[in-house]
Design a protein around this motif. Structure first.
Motif, PDB file in Angstrom:
ATOM      1  N   PRO B 310      63.075  68.537  -1.155  1.00  0.00           N
ATOM      2  CA  PRO B 310      63.668  67.513  -0.628  1.00  0.00           C
ATOM      3  C   PRO B 310      63.027  66.904   0.600  1.00  0.00           C
ATOM      4  N   THR B 311      62.546  67.980   1.490  1.00  0.00           N
ATOM      5  CA  THR B 311      62.092  67.435   2.922  1.00  0.00           C
ATOM      6  C   THR B 311      60.978  67.026   2.622  1.00  0.00           C
ATOM      7  N   ALA B 312      60.054  67.702   1.845  1.00  0.00           N
ATOM      8  CA  ALA B 312      58.651  67.243   1.851  1.00  0.00           C
ATOM      9  C   ALA B 312      58.515  66.135   0.916  1.00  0.00           C
ATOM     10  N   GLY B 313      57.450  65.133   1.333  1.00  0.00           N
ATOM     11  CA  GLY B 313      57.458  63.787   0.450  1.00  0.00           C
ATOM     12  C   GLY B 313      58.911  62.915   0.524  1.00  0.00           C
ATOM     13  N   THR B 314      58.737  62.110  -0.094  1.00  0.00           N
ATOM     14  CA  THR B 314      60.063  61.194  -0.150  1.00  0.00           C
ATOM     15  C   THR B 314      61.100  61.970  -1.012  1.00  0.00           C
ATOM     16  N   ASP B 315      62.389  61.717  -0.649  1.00  0.00           N
ATOM     17  CA  ASP B 315      63.330  62.163  -1.302  1.00  0.00           C
ATOM     18  C   ASP B 315      63.627  61.409  -2.687  1.00  0.00           C
ATOM     19  N   ILE B 316      64.564  61.877  -3.320  1.00  0.00           N
ATOM     20  CA  ILE B 316      64.535  61.252  -4.749  1.00  0.00           C
ATOM     21  C   ILE B 316      65.206  59.902  -4.735  1.00  0.00           C
ATOM     22  N   LEU B 317      66.123  59.766  -3.696  1.00  0.00           N
ATOM     23  CA  LEU B 317      66.798  58.632  -3.527  1.00  0.00           C
ATOM     24  C   LEU B 317      65.640  57.294  -3.256  1.00  0.00           C
ATOM     25  N   GLU B 318      64.800  57.863  -2.243  1.00  0.00           N
ATOM     26  CA  GLU B 318      63.739  56.760  -1.939  1.00  0.00           C
ATOM     27  C   GLU B 318      62.892  56.535  -3.157  1.00  0.00           C
ATOM     28  N   PHE B 319      62.694  57.446  -3.855  1.00  0.00           N
ATOM     29  CA  PHE B 319      61.773  57.238  -5.054  1.00  0.00           C
ATOM     30  C   PHE B 319      62.497  56.282  -5.863  1.00  0.00           C
ATOM     31  N   ILE B 320      63.660  56.638  -6.415  1.00  0.00           N
ATOM     32  CA  ILE B 320      64.466  55.730  -7.276  1.00  0.00           C
ATOM     33  C   ILE B 320      64.377  54.298  -6.734  1.00  0.00           C
ATOM     34  N   ASP B 321      64.713  54.215  -5.467  1.00  0.00           N
ATOM     35  CA  ASP B 321      65.017  53.126  -4.820  1.00  0.00           C
ATOM     36  C   ASP B 321      63.819  52.119  -5.070  1.00  0.00           C
ATOM     37  N   ARG B 322      62.696  52.833  -4.668  1.00  0.00           N
ATOM     38  CA  ARG B 322      61.287  52.159  -4.879  1.00  0.00           C
ATOM     39  C   ARG B 322      61.094  51.745  -6.012  1.00  0.00           C
ATOM     40  N   GLY B 323      61.425  52.768  -7.166  1.00  0.00           N
ATOM     41  CA  GLY B 323      61.152  52.454  -8.714  1.00  0.00           C
ATOM     42  C   GLY B 323      62.003  51.190  -8.932  1.00  0.00           C
ATOM     43  N   CYS B 324      63.365  51.209  -8.593  1.00  0.00           N
ATOM     44  CA  CYS B 324      64.254  50.086  -8.953  1.00  0.00           C
ATOM     45  C   CYS B 324      63.754  48.939  -8.435  1.00  0.00           C
TER      46      CYS B 324
END
Lengths: 436, 789
Positions: B310-324
């Motif tokens: 979760p700390t390394a890279g983007t967290d999943i929320l960001e990822f999903i956000d971007r995807g959305c």
């Protein structure tokens, strides 16, 4: 029937102490009579004797007509006896005859498969009991010996006499042959060759397996011995001669292990280490499935083994709450299993899933695995599941021996330490379910 | 009198008959007069239809006296008179009416004659009118034909002019980028040009137009391809192209491929991000994962530290956000415009026949499905990487957003499999999450258990070391840690379970859209959380406890029974069904620990020739010590149970007196060979009367019950061992001493001390039976020995 029991009791009491007060008798009679009537409702109980403990029970293997059990008493102080219990199925009567066994207290008894008058006992000599206090330690070892006996021919004629007569002069067993074991130590049990001609037998002495060949009814030849190797004081506690493989295999128990032996080469063929958590008390072979055997022990469990896959038991029952002393397969319907335990209970269980005739038809032993698979598949529609059929709690002391009758496959006897023998039947409903 | 009345009556009689016959014929009377029938049948009824004057007269004459007859006659005369006058007035009235009717008819005759004349005049006028009109139309015929011809020529000329001007106009439109106008103009001219293409002048025009239109189409296509234009432009563009007979399929394909390239770019961005995070997770340890650009990193090969991801890279929320934001929203746009363009357009003429919407719809579905599948695979991978247990809320929020955006797609594209697939992913993720929690719980449980074991082992060692020097103090130091251990262990587990449940609870929070899905409402709660998580965890606890027990049984006490106790208590706290099982196992385990030395002892000594007992054997002391320690341990974990009233006043002295007196009665005679029967009888009677002691009653969850069970089973085992031996005189005496010693100390642990007495009596009795030379020791001596011990 009630009067018969009362008679037996009187006879026991008188035999034990001819000079005691009659008041005590009447009390005992009345009380025991009550107990009997309670038992009679679904079982038949007989008390061997008020003063004898008993451990040894066997069905008379060669007798296929009458329902007959042999019970050996265990007493250090009096002459020991062998009680022949006849159960009259039609009249629900129990007849008892007594034979004197003056060699010592009986630890194990088994009847010859060929001659119904011949039997073996394992007994401990107690002749130097008097000298214990004055003799040095070397003399005072109690040694268990084994011998082959023949019942006197007259016992049968005398068994219906009035108990008073027979108690006055009971017949004595005729010694056929002494299985000399002084070189090997105490004998744990003697096994007859199953379905043999009554000539071959095996005795388990300390850590030796002794195979005897009886010749001319008296002389004996020790064919060969096998010795259990191992450190410490290992000794056989019990054993069973497999009826399969042309009677060339033997299973023995020592401590927590079960070992299989090939009698031709007298070598070990398999060994189930740690079969039970504690001491293994008894073994029995499935009469119809050659690789299956049941064992029981001090860990209160009954385990079923396939000797080809000895890593873990096929099945495990944990119904008893104390040491299980005896386990017996029914001779013809091997789903019926009888266990006796020192929690004074006898349990009759129905092990359909690992029996040879799960659906009422015989399956060849060769395709056992297929058989099991099909069992698994058909389990849904199979109405008889593995289950406890009945728990018999007639005994008040530890039950050391249970035995199926040879003549009637639906009848069994159990013997507790206080000398009470209880004869029970398989519940009728179950019997019809198995038969039909 | 009779002659006077009969003649007028005879005539009506005949008329009435005729009347009734007519009525009969028309079927009128029966229904209408049914009620009157009864009275009218009476011939004496003067008003009835069947009135017979003869009968009536006879009846009157028979029945009435003279006076009455007279009265009757006068009455009758009066009636007749009134009837006569009535008839006269009626006739007069009718006559008047008739007169007036004749007058009216005469007047009408005169009026009709006047009307006839007027009608004749009218018809003559009409004939003259028709004649005149015919003459007029005849004169105007020629001129009308000429006018129509002229107007026809005029329209033709205008059309021709339009045609000739067309190329120029198209060019102008092209310059002004008024494509729509150009297309509509061309469309108008197209069929005419097509018809007259055999004429060279028209051919020229047509060719010119073609060239221009080609150019126009080219430009349109260019514009379409560029795609930078707004959706409205684009749709106009597509519409025009469609009108230019551009194949719709091709257009769809082009449109979709164009959109795809843009969406691909989004996906690439997402994938790159995914890769980045994967690379950072692996910590740059492996080179092969960084090198291939196109190769997707398989999730299985990327080893992920659960607490780093979760700390390394983007967290999943960001990822999903971007995807959305990037992918899903543009996908929605594409879908919307596509539908606008190809599917929802009003269909007109020839285009309708081509069945474009269906084709276009199919294409769209395929397109969306493939893209969504790629997107989903990316999301799935991302979710799988989410192995950490800590930030459940992020995941849930991410999933929620994901699900919500997919809802939009489902609204746009009703038949698509995308939303269901998306829901599946969410469900999958939830399940996976639960599994992760379970495994985390299990490892946690294992860890804490090993901790406990270590904590248990340490004091044990200390006790073991100290016990050699006889230290009760050290055991006191060590034992209080038991409840603490239990409390901390169960607290740990409870807290962990609580936190896990809380985070799982997020999945079903109200503001999360997918919590309304049927799966999350029913199955997730019951199946997933309850069965999958809680129950399996508890099962796991039980199973591992059982494993400990079993292994303990097999290996002969390698697991400290205290641990088993702890486990049993733990299970009790969780109220599972296996508690009793474990507890009995615990019992047995403890028993075997106590009894093993006993049995060993019995095995090792030749009882026939022991020396005279001078002391309580050390084994017995150990048994008592062990029992005490177990008592302490159990007491720490379980509450005290119900104990029967102490008969012996709980003091040792009275107890010993009690036991000695009892033993004198019970045993003393039995050891003299002269009267063995008495004892046997007595003991049998005793057995008959004493209630059967159930040695193997189920254990309850209190200290006394547990200890009673342990002691019962131990003594029973002792009894069985004794029965297997043969004793000498001193052997028996030793057993006596031992039993007395046990009697002195064990009663306090059990619920019913009679039980201990009974069992110990049984042991001594059995020993006496198994004794070759039963000469018991004096009770006083035994007591002295025990006191000394």
């Amino acid at each position: 029937m009630g009067s018969k029991h009362t008679n037996e009791l009187t006879y026991d009491a008188q035999q034990c102490s001819p000079g005691s007060s009659s008041q005590a008798f009447s009390v005992v009679n009345v009380l025991c009579f009550l107990v009997f009537w309670l038992c009679i409702i679904n079982a038949w109980a007989v008390v061997l004797s008020a003063c004898f403990q008993a451990r040894a029970l066997t069905a008379q293997t060669a007798e296929t007509d009458a329902i007959r059990f042999l019970v050996g008493t265990q007493s250090l102080k009096f002459d020991n006896q062998i009680h022949i219990i006849d159960f009259d199925d039609e009249n629900n009567m129990i007849n008892k005859s007594v034979l004197l066994h003056d060699a010592g207290e009986i630890w194990h008894i088994s009847g010859s498969p060929a001659d119904k008058a011949v039997l073996t006992t394992c007994y401990s000599k107690s002749e130097f009991c008097v000298c214990v206090s004055c003799r040095p330690a070397s003399e005072s070892r109690v040694l268990t010996c084994a011998a082959v006996w023949r019942m006197p021919p007259e016992w049968e004629s005398g068994n219906h006499e009035s108990p008073d007569d027979s108690s006055n002069n009971p017949q004595t067993l005729e010694l056929l042959c002494h299985l000399d074991n002084t070189a090997h130590g105490s004998v744990a049990c003697v096994l007859w060759e199953p379905m043999g001609d009554g000539k071959r037998l095996i005795s388990l002495a300390e850590n030796h397996v002794l195979l005897w060949d009886l010749q001319e009814s008296s002389t004996k030849a020790k064919v060969s011995t096998a010795t259990l190797e191992g450190k410490g004081q290992l000794k056989f506690t019990t054993g069973k001669w497999s009826p399969h493989h042309n009677s060339t295999q033997l299973a023995t128990a020592n401590d927590t292990a079960i070992r299989g032996w090939d009698l031709r080469s007298m070598s070990q063929i398999y060994c189930i280490e740690n079969a039970h958590g504690q001491l293994v008390r008894d073994l029995d072979f499935n009469p119809n499935k050659q690789y299956y055997l049941a064992s029981c022990g001090d860990d209160c469990k009954v385990k079923f083994w396939d000797v080809r896959h000895i890593n873990e038991p096929v099945k495990c029952l944990e119904e008893h709450s104390h040491w299980v002393w005896s386990v017996r397969y029914n001779h013809s319907h091997d789903q019926l299993l009888l266990t006796g335990s020192s929690d004074s209970r006898v349990i009759l269980s129905n092990m359909v899933s690992i029996s040879s005739e799960p659906f009422g038809h015989l399956v060849d032993d060769d395709d056992l695995s297929d058989n099991e698979e099909s069992q698994q598949e058909d389990k849904g529609k199979e109405p008889l599941q593995d289950s406890i059929i009945a728990t018999y709690e007639e005994h008040e002391d530890s039950v050391y021996a249970v035995e199926w009758s040879v003549a009637d496959p639906w009848l069994f006897a159990s013997l507790s330490y206080d000398g009470r023998l209880v004869i029970n039947r398989v519940p009728r409903a179950l019997k019809y379910r198995i038969l039909l | 009198m009779s002659s006077a009345t009969t003649p007028p009556d005879s005539d009506p009689n005949g008329r009435r008959r005729i009347h009734s016959m007519l009525k009969l014929y028309y079927g009128l009377n029966e229904e209408g007069k049914a009620a009157d029938q009864a009275e009218s049948l009476d011939p004496c009824d003067i008003n009835g239809p069947h009135f017979d004057p003869e009968v009536y007269l006879n009846k009157l004459r028979k029945e009435c006296s003279l006076g009455e007859l007279m009265d009757h006659e006068s009455c009758m005369v009066k009636q007749i008179r009134s009837l006569d006058s009535d008839m006269q007035t009626l006739v007069y009235e009718n006559y008047n009416k008739f007169i007036s009717a004749t007058d009216t008819i005469r007047k009408m005759k005169n009026d009709f004659k006047k009307m006839e004349d007027e009608m004749d005049c009218l018809s003559a006028n009409m004939a003259s009118i028709t004649e005149f009109s015919a003459r007029i139309s005849g004169t105007l015929q020629d001129q009308h034909a000429q006018i129509t011809k002229l107007s026809g020529v005029h329209t033709l000329l205008r059309k021709l002019q339009f045609l000739f001007e067309l190329p120029a106009r198209l060019n102008k439109c092209l310059e002004l980028q008024a494509y729509a106008q150009a297309v509509s103009a061309h469309r108008r001219a197209r069929c005419v040009l097509q018809q007259y293409s055999h004429m060279p002048s028209f051919r020229g025009i047509q060719d010119d137009c073609h060239v221009i239109m080609e150019q126009l189409a080219q430009q349109l296509r260019q514009k379409f391809r560029d795609g930078g234009s707004s959706a409205k432009d684009l749709s106009e563009c597509v519409e025009l192209l469609l009108q230019l007979d551009e194949p719709a399929e091709e257009l769809c394909d082009k449109f979709l491929s164009h959109a795809q390239s843009r969406l691909e770019a989004d996906l690439q961005g997402l994938e790159a991000e995914l890769k980045d995070s994967a690379v950072t997770d692996t910590g740059g340890g492996s080179v092969q994962k960084t090198s291939p650009g196109s190769n997707p990193v398989s999730p299985s090969s990327s080893v992920i530290n659960p607490f780093l991801s979760p700390t390394a890279g983007t967290d999943i929320l960001e990822f999903i956000d971007r995807g959305c934001n990037e992918f899903v929203s543009s996908l929605c746009l594409v879908i919307a415009s596509y539908q606008e363009l190809f599917i929802n357009r009003p269909q007109e003429g020839e285009l309708a026949s081509k069945n474009i919407p269906e084709m276009a719809n199919g294409k769209l579905h395929v397109f969306v499905d493939t893209l969504a599948a790629r997107y989903f695979s990316l999301v799935e991978r991302r979710i799988q990487e989410e192995k950490g247990v800590s930030d459940n809320s992020l995941l849930v929020r991410a999933l929620d957003r994901f699900h919500r955006r997919l809802q939009a797609i489902s609204k746009l594209l009703p038949g698509s499999a995308v939303p269901s697939h998306g829901t599946e992913i969410v469900v999958q993720a939830a399940r996976q999450r639960i599994k992760q929690y379970l495994s985390a719980l299990q490892t946690f449980y294992h860890d804490s258990l090993t901790d406990v074991r270590q904590a248990l082992a340490a004091p044990r060692l200390a006790v073991g070391g100290a016990s050699a020097s006889g230290g009760g103090a050290s055991s006191k130091d060590a034992t209080p840690s038991l409840p603490e251990l239990l409390a901390s262990l169960s607290n740990f587990i409870l807290n962990q379970l609580k936190s896990v449940l809380a985070s799982v609870h997020l999945f079903t929070a109200k503001d999360i859209t997918f919590s309304n899905k049927p799966y999350f409402k029913g199955e997730f709660c019951s199946q997933g959380v309850r069965e999958g998580l809680v129950v399996s965890f508890i099962k796991f606890i039980c199973q591992s406890s059982r494993q400990y027990c079993e292994s303990a049984g097999d290996r002969g006490g390698s697991t400290p029974p205290a641990l088993l106790l702890l486990l049993s208590r733990l299970c009790l706290d969780y109220e599972t069904s296996t508690i009793s099982y474990i507890l009995t196992l615990t019992d047995e385990q403890s028993c075997s620990e106590i009894t093993e030395p006993l049995c060993l002892l019995l095995d090792n000594i030749y009882w026939v020739n022991t020396i005279e007992p001078r002391n309580v054997r050390a084994v017995m002391k150990r048994v008592v010590e062990d029992t005490t320690s177990i008592d302490v341990q159990v007491g720490l974990l379980y509450e005290e149970g119900v104990r029967k009233a102490h008969s012996s006043d709980s003091s040792k002295r009275t107890f010993s007196v009690y036991s000695s007196s009892r033993q004198q009665i019970r045993y003393a005679p039995s050891y003299t060979p002269s009267a063995p029967m008495d004892t046997n009888l007595l003991s049998n009677i005793h057995k008959l009367f004493s209630e059967r002691i159930d040695i193997f009653s189920p254990v309850e969850f209190n200290k006394v019950s547990v200890l009673t069970g342990i002691i019962k089973i131990s003594l029973k085992t002792f009894l069985e061992c004794v029965r297997l031996r043969t004793f000498g005189r001193y052997g028996l005496q030793q057993i006596q001493v031992d039993c007395h010693y046990l009697q002195m100390y064990l009663w306090r642990f059990v619920s019913d001390e009679n039980l201990v007495h009974f069992l110990l009596d049984e042991i001594v009795c059995s020993a006496a039976h198994r004794c070759l030379d039963p000469s018991p020791m004096e009770q006083s001596v035994i007591e002295v020995i025990c006191e000394r011990g």
